[in-house]
Design a protein around this motif. Structure first.
Motif, PDB file in Angstrom:
ATOM      1  N   LYS A 137       0.835  -1.205   0.000  1.00  0.00           N
ATOM      2  CA  LYS A 137       0.000   0.000   0.000  1.00  0.00           C
ATOM      3  C   LYS A 137       0.868   1.252   0.000  1.00  0.00           C
ATOM      4  O   LYS A 137       0.624   2.186  -0.764  1.00  0.00           O
ATOM      5  N   LEU A 194       2.493   1.688  -3.408  1.00  0.00           N
ATOM      6  CA  LEU A 194       1.525   2.155  -4.390  1.00  0.00           C
ATOM      7  C   LEU A 194       1.215   3.638  -4.206  1.00  0.00           C
ATOM      8  O   LEU A 194       1.140   4.392  -5.172  1.00  0.00           O
ATOM      9  N   GLU A 195       1.082   4.072  -2.942  1.00  0.00           N
ATOM     10  CA  GLU A 195       0.823   5.484  -2.676  1.00  0.00           C
ATOM     11  C   GLU A 195       1.983   6.354  -3.148  1.00  0.00           C
ATOM     12  O   GLU A 195       1.773   7.423  -3.720  1.00  0.00           O
ATOM     13  N   GLU A 196       3.215   5.879  -2.931  1.00  0.00           N
ATOM     14  CA  GLU A 196       4.377   6.632  -3.388  1.00  0.00           C
ATOM     15  C   GLU A 196       4.394   6.725  -4.909  1.00  0.00           C
ATOM     16  O   GLU A 196       4.680   7.774  -5.483  1.00  0.00           O
ATOM     17  N   LYS A 197       4.049   5.621  -5.560  1.00  0.00           N
ATOM     18  CA  LYS A 197       4.028   5.596  -7.017  1.00  0.00           C
ATOM     19  C   LYS A 197       2.970   6.558  -7.559  1.00  0.00           C
ATOM     20  O   LYS A 197       3.213   7.293  -8.513  1.00  0.00           O
ATOM     21  N   ILE A 198       1.803   6.572  -6.930  1.00  0.00           N
ATOM     22  CA  ILE A 198       0.728   7.459  -7.355  1.00  0.00           C
ATOM     23  C   ILE A 198       1.118   8.920  -7.153  1.00  0.00           C
ATOM     24  O   ILE A 198       0.895   9.765  -8.012  1.00  0.00           O
ATOM     25  N   SER A 199       1.707   9.212  -5.985  1.00  0.00           N
ATOM     26  CA  SER A 199       2.098  10.595  -5.727  1.00  0.00           C
ATOM     27  C   SER A 199       3.172  11.046  -6.712  1.00  0.00           C
ATOM     28  O   SER A 199       3.191  12.201  -7.145  1.00  0.00           O
ATOM     29  N   LYS A 200       4.052  10.147  -7.090  1.00  0.00           N
ATOM     30  CA  LYS A 200       5.080  10.470  -8.078  1.00  0.00           C
ATOM     31  C   LYS A 200       4.432  10.752  -9.430  1.00  0.00           C
ATOM     32  O   LYS A 200       4.805  11.692 -10.133  1.00  0.00           O
ATOM     33  N   LYS A 201       3.434   9.952  -9.812  1.00  0.00           N
ATOM     34  CA  LYS A 201       2.723  10.162 -11.078  1.00  0.00           C
ATOM     35  C   LYS A 201       1.991  11.493 -11.067  1.00  0.00           C
ATOM     36  O   LYS A 201       1.978  12.218 -12.057  1.00  0.00           O
ATOM     37  N   VAL A 202       1.366  11.831  -9.937  1.00  0.00           N
ATOM     38  CA  VAL A 202       0.639  13.092  -9.827  1.00  0.00           C
ATOM     39  C   VAL A 202       1.615  14.251  -9.973  1.00  0.00           C
ATOM     40  O   VAL A 202       1.321  15.244 -10.637  1.00  0.00           O
ATOM     41  N   ASN A 212      -0.488  14.494 -21.748  1.00  0.00           N
ATOM     42  CA  ASN A 212      -1.538  13.542 -21.424  1.00  0.00           C
ATOM     43  C   ASN A 212      -2.838  13.917 -22.106  1.00  0.00           C
ATOM     44  O   ASN A 212      -3.567  13.052 -22.572  1.00  0.00           O
TER      45      ASN A 212
END
Length: 70
Positions: free
Chosen positions: A38, A41-49, A59
């Motif tokens: 979890k 995944l949160e780190e990956k999402i924040s990086k994408k954002v 995009n």
């Protein structure tokens, strides 16, 4: 038609790959594993954002190209 030692070499290579593969026995309980995943995944999402804020135009262009295809 002899294979020589090819079969033995292939077995050795297979064993080497198995030891390098991701080992599920990492000493964590399922709950701990979920927490770890979890957080990752949160780190990956924040990086994408963070990347999305700087490259938002690219995009939008990609989304408009795919909108016509169904």
């Amino acid at each position: 038609m002899t294979r020589g030692n090819q079969r033995d070499r292939d077995r050795e290579r297979s064993q080497a790959r198995k030891t390098q593969s991701k080992n599920k026995d990492d000493g964590l309980t399922p709950e701990q594993r979920r927490e770890r995943d979890k957080k990752a995944l949160e780190e990956k999402i924040s990086k994408k954002v963070g990347q999305g804020a700087t490259g938002e135009g690219s995009n939008a262009a990609n989304n408009s190209k795919g909108a016509g295809k169904k």
